[in-house]
Design a protein around this motif. Structure first.
Motif, PDB file in Angstrom:
ATOM      1  N   ASP B  11      38.524  96.028  29.192  1.00 38.31           N
ATOM      2  CA  ASP B  11      39.011  94.755  29.181  1.00 38.31           C
ATOM      3  C   ASP B  11      38.513  94.099  27.889  1.00 38.31           C
ATOM      4  OD1 ASP B  11      36.186  95.001  29.964  1.00 38.31           O
ATOM      5  OD2 ASP B  11      35.933  93.108  30.741  1.00 38.31           O
ATOM      6  N   THR B  12      37.429  94.617  27.186  1.00 36.17           N
ATOM      7  CA  THR B  12      37.211  94.071  26.001  1.00 36.17           C
ATOM      8  C   THR B  12      38.269  94.694  24.694  1.00 36.17           C
ATOM      9  OG1 THR B  12      34.948  94.206  26.863  1.00 36.17           O
ATOM     10  CG2 THR B  12      35.202  93.541  24.648  1.00 36.17           C
ATOM     11  N   ALA B  13      38.918  93.663  24.066  1.00 33.59           N
ATOM     12  CA  ALA B  13      39.775  94.017  23.142  1.00 33.59           C
ATOM     13  C   ALA B  13      39.013  94.776  21.945  1.00 33.59           C
ATOM     14  CB  ALA B  13      40.516  93.039  22.490  1.00 33.59           C
ATOM     15  N   PHE B  14      37.752  94.468  21.669  1.00 33.07           N
ATOM     16  CA  PHE B  14      36.916  95.013  20.584  1.00 33.07           C
ATOM     17  C   PHE B  14      36.786  96.584  20.863  1.00 33.07           C
ATOM     18  CE2 PHE B  14      32.808  96.300  18.776  1.00 33.07           C
ATOM     19  CZ  PHE B  14      32.914  95.959  17.719  1.00 33.07           C
ATOM     20  N   ASN B  15      36.306  96.552  22.092  1.00 34.06           N
ATOM     21  CA  ASN B  15      36.055  98.286  22.350  1.00 34.06           C
ATOM     22  C   ASN B  15      37.360  98.980  22.023  1.00 34.06           C
ATOM     23  OD1 ASN B  15      33.338  97.380  22.992  1.00 34.06           O
ATOM     24  ND2 ASN B  15      33.805  97.505  24.866  1.00 34.06           N
ATOM     25  N   ASP B  57      36.535 102.302  31.285  1.00 28.91           N
ATOM     26  CA  ASP B  57      35.224 101.380  31.419  1.00 28.91           C
ATOM     27  C   ASP B  57      35.053 101.193  32.904  1.00 28.91           C
ATOM     28  OD1 ASP B  57      33.462  99.554  30.763  1.00 28.91           O
ATOM     29  OD2 ASP B  57      34.924  98.053  30.146  1.00 28.91           O
ATOM     30  N   VAL B  59      33.119  98.311  34.029  1.00 27.63           N
ATOM     31  CA  VAL B  59      33.080  96.676  34.617  1.00 27.63           C
ATOM     32  C   VAL B  59      34.255  96.109  33.919  1.00 27.63           C
ATOM     33  CG1 VAL B  59      31.936  94.786  34.527  1.00 27.63           C
ATOM     34  CG2 VAL B  59      30.624  96.768  34.693  1.00 27.63           C
ATOM     35  N   PRO B  61      37.801  93.148  35.084  1.00 24.09           N
ATOM     36  CA  PRO B  61      38.417  92.101  35.992  1.00 24.09           C
ATOM     37  C   PRO B  61      39.787  92.906  36.634  1.00 24.09           C
ATOM     38  CG  PRO B  61      39.189  91.713  33.638  1.00 24.09           C
ATOM     39  CD  PRO B  61      38.315  92.760  33.503  1.00 24.09           C
ATOM     40  N   ASP B  90      22.137 101.899  29.699  1.00 29.92           N
ATOM     41  CA  ASP B  90      21.207 101.281  30.786  1.00 29.92           C
ATOM     42  C   ASP B  90      22.047 101.307  32.179  1.00 29.92           C
ATOM     43  OD1 ASP B  90      23.114  99.741  29.874  1.00 29.92           O
ATOM     44  OD2 ASP B  90      22.092  97.782  29.996  1.00 29.92           O
ATOM     45  N   GLU B  91      23.470 102.222  32.223  1.00 30.28           N
ATOM     46  CA  GLU B  91      23.897 102.144  33.653  1.00 30.28           C
ATOM     47  C   GLU B  91      24.107 103.593  33.820  1.00 30.28           C
ATOM     48  OE1 GLU B  91      27.403 100.565  31.557  1.00 30.28           O
ATOM     49  OE2 GLU B  91      26.562  98.359  31.764  1.00 30.28           O
ATOM     50  N   LYS B 109      28.627 103.792  25.602  1.00 30.01           N
ATOM     51  CA  LYS B 109      29.298 102.409  25.082  1.00 30.01           C
ATOM     52  C   LYS B 109      29.227 102.281  23.634  1.00 30.01           C
ATOM     53  CE  LYS B 109      31.430  99.288  27.775  1.00 30.01           C
ATOM     54  NZ  LYS B 109      31.606  98.496  28.825  1.00 30.01           N
ATOM     55  N   THR B 110      27.913 102.522  23.176  1.00 31.10           N
ATOM     56  CA  THR B 110      27.660 102.545  21.642  1.00 31.10           C
ATOM     57  C   THR B 110      28.653 103.806  21.156  1.00 31.10           C
ATOM     58  OG1 THR B 110      25.493 101.641  22.176  1.00 31.10           O
ATOM     59  CG2 THR B 110      26.104 101.975  19.969  1.00 31.10           C
ATOM     60  N   VAL B 111      29.504 103.657  20.657  1.00 31.66           N
ATOM     61  CA  VAL B 111      30.225 104.824  20.331  1.00 31.66           C
ATOM     62  C   VAL B 111      29.940 105.737  19.256  1.00 31.66           C
ATOM     63  CG1 VAL B 111      32.917 105.730  20.397  1.00 31.66           C
ATOM     64  CG2 VAL B 111      32.259 103.656  21.185  1.00 31.66           C
TER      65      VAL B 111
END
Lengths: 118, 367
Positions: B11-15, B57, B59, B61, B90-91, B109-111
Motif C-alpha cells: 500500500d505504500t507508494a514509496f515501497n 506486504d 499490513v 488497507p 520485528d514481525e 522490509k529494509t530491502v
C-alpha cells in the motif's frame, strides 16, 4: 553522535541500493514525503478518536518507509505506536502522534537540505 | 536466469517504487497493486500477462496480506504462484503465519538488492519446475486423448480387430505380413444387378443401408474381421488378427445368423415387389495376411487358395444356400448340421471340389 532524524548511514544505503541514481532518489523522497503526510493525518485521526486499531496501519506503513530513507527516530516512534495499537491500547496517543509530526518536519527539512546541498 | 514478471503488492507508494526499481535493476519486470483486492483483480484479469512471483506486504488497507494469501492458495488457478511476504524484522511471527499459509519465503522490509535477487530467483526456479511438470502432464493427457480419438475414428473405418491391431505394440509386425490358417466367408446377393437396374437409385441405396445395417452388427457380434464390403458383397474372415480356435464354426454360425436375419429383410422387400436372395460360401485354408494395397489406400487383406474357394462357393450357392468346403466341414463338424452337396466343378480349380450345404448350427457358441 549519530543523527537519528536522518541517519547518514541509512540515507547512504538508499543511495547505494538505487545505484546512486540521484534523480530516482529525489523521486523516492518526494513519494516518501507525500505518503508520510497522508499517514500522519491518519495517525492523528486515530489518536483523536481513541481508536488503537486504526493506528496500526498508518504507523506500520510510515515506519517501514522511514526506515528505508534513514529516518530512524521517526521509524522508532511509529514502531512503538504500531505495537501499542496492535496491543489494543495506545497511551498518550494524541501527544505521540503530534510528536511524530514534529519529527517528520525535521526529517523533511533534512531531506530537502540534503538535496539542496549537492 | 532470464527475467520474470513480479507483482508487487504494497500500500505504500514509496515501497512499491523502490521494489519496482530494484526488480528492474536485476532484470525483472514488475506490476503493482496497492492492496490485496487490487492484486487479485489484476491476477484474474485475462489481459494481465502471466506473473511468476508475488511480493506481498502484510499490513494493507482493503485486503491485508493474510486474507490475500488465503484466497490465492484456495484458487486452483493461482495457488501455484509463489508468494514472498514482505515483512519487517520485528514481525517474524506474521512471517511464520504466512509460511504456514503457503507463502514461499519472506523478504525483510529494509530491502537488500542481493537478498531480493536470491529469493525471487529461487521462487521462480521452483515455479518453472512446477510449470514444466504440469505442462508435461498436460501434454501427456492431450496425447492420450489424441490416441484414443484416433483409435475410435479408426474403428469407424476398420473392423474393430484391425483398428486395435494398428494401435497395438506388435501391430507393425502383423501388418507387415504373416501366414495363418483362416476361415473366410463370402456373402453376396443373387439378382442384385437386376434389382439395381429395375429399382429407383434411392430405393437401391435404401436397401443397401438396411442390408449393411443388419449384417454389419452380426459380423461384429461374431468377431469376424471384415476385409471389405462392396455393394452387395461382404468378405469376412476368422482367426486373424485375433486367434479364434473355433474359427470354422464361428464362420458358419455367422452365415446362419445372416441367412436368418436376411430372411426378415427380404420378406419386407418382397412386399415391395423385389425378390432378393443371399448366397454364402465358406472355406478354410492357409492365407497370407497383412497390409495390402498402395501408399494412400491400404487394406488389411488376405490372399490364399481358401479365399478363392470361398468366393467360388458363394457364387455357386443358390438362393439362401450356405456352401462350405470339406475342410471347413471337418473343422466345424461337431458344431453344425450340414449335408454333402456333391462335387462341384469350380472355375480355377482343376478337379471337382466336394461341397457341403449347411442346414444350421447345433450349439450357439457365439450369440
Amino acid at each position: 553522535m549519530v543523527d537519528t532524524v536522518l541517519d547518514p548511514a541509512g540515507f547512504a544505503r538508499l543511495l547505494e541500493i538505487t545505484g546512486d541514481d540521484l534523480e530516482f532518489v529525489d523521486e523516492l523522497v518526494d513519494t516518501y514525503l507525500a505518503d508520510a503526510v497522508v499517514q500522519l493525518e491518519a495517525m492523528r485521526e486515530a489518536a483523536a478518536s481513541g481508536d488503537p486499531a486504526a493506528m496500526v496501519r498508518p504507523a506500520h506503513s510510515l515506519k517501514s518507509s522511514s526506515e528505508n530513507v534513514g529516518a530512524t527516530s521517526l521509524a522508532d516512534a511509529c514502531r512503538s505506536l504500531e505495537l501499542d495499537g496492535k496491543a489494543g491500547q495506545v497511551p498518550e496517543a494524541v501527544d505521540r502522534a503530534a510528536a511524530c509530526e514534529t519529527t517528520f518536519k525535521a526529517v523533511e527539512a533534512a531531506l530537502l537540505a540534503e538535496r539542496a546541498g549537492r | 536466469m532470464t527475467g520474470g514478471r513480479v507483482l508487487v503488492v504494497d500500500d505504500t507508494a514509496f515501497n512499491r517504487r523502490l521494489l519496482v526499481r530494484l526488480l528492474a535493476s536485476i532484470g525483472h519486470e514488475a506490476l503493482e497493486a496497492e492492496h490485496g483486492r487490487a492484486a487479485l483483480d489484476l491476477l484474474r484479469d485475462p489481459a494481465t500477462p502471466p506473473v511468476d512471483v508475488i511480493l506481498l506486504d502484510i499490513v494493507m488497507p482493503e485486503m491485508d496480506g493474510y486474507e490475500t494469501l488465503g484466497i490465492l492458495k484456495a484458487d486452483p488457478l493461482l495457488s501455484d504462484l509463489p508468494v514472498i511476504v514482505i515483512s519487517g524484522v520485528d514481525e517474524l511471527d506474521s512471517v511464520v503465519r504466512c509460511i504456514r499459509m503457503g507463502a514461499a519465503d519472506y523478504l525483510p522490509k529494509t530491502v537488500d538488492p542481493e537478498i531480493l535477487r536470491a529469493r525471487i530467483e529461487a521462487s521462480m526456479a521452483g515455479k518453472r519446475l512446477h510449470d514444466l511438470e504440469r505442462q508435461t502432464l498436460e501434454e501427456q493427457t492431450r496425447m492420450l486423448a489424441t490416441i484414443d480419438r484416433q483409435r475410435s475414428e479408426l474403428s469407424r473405418f476398420l473392423s474393430p480387430q484391425v483398428a486395435a491391431l494398428v494401435s497395438s505394440p506388435d501391430g507393425e509386425a502383423m501388418l507387415a505380413g504373416h501366414r495363418r490358417e483362416i476361415t473366410s466367408m463370402f456373402c453376396d446377393l443373387r439378382n442384385f444387378t437386376g434389382f439395381s437396374e429395375a429399382a429407383e437409385p434411392e430405393e437401391v441405396l435404401g436397401f443397401l443401408r438396411a442390408y449393411h445395417g443388419v449384417m454389419g452388427p452380426l459380423i461384429v457380434a461374431h468377431e469376424g474381421t471384415l476385409e471389405h464390403f462392396a455393394g452387395d458383397g461382404f468378405m469376412t474372415f476368422f482367426n486373424d488378427p485375433i486367434a479364434q480356435p473355433d474359427h470354422a464354426a464361428r464362420a458358419v454360425a455367422l452365415a446362419v445368423a445372416m441367412r436368418e436375419h436376411f430372411a426378415e429383410l427380404s420378406a419386407d422387400w418382397r412386399k415391395r415387389g423385389h425378390v432378393l436372395e443371399i448366397g454364402i460360401g465358406i472355406a478354410t485354408g492357409y492365407a497370407t495376411l497383412g497390409r495390402i494395397g498402395f501408399e494412400g489406400r491400404y487394406d488389411y487383406g488376405a490372399v490364399g487358395h481358401g479365399i478363392i474357394l470361398a468366393a467360388r462357393l458363394s457364387g455357386e450357392a443358390a438362393a439362401g444356400e450356405i456352401l462350405i468346403s470339406s475342410r471347413t466341414y471337418a473343422a466345424a463338424e461337431t458344431a453344425i448340421d450340414a449335408l454333402p452337396a456333391g462335387d462341384r466343378q469350380l472355375k480355377g480349380f482343376s478337379r471337382p471340389v466336394p461341397v457341403y450345404a449347411v442346414a444350421g448350427v447345433r450349439t450357439t457358441e457365439v450369440a
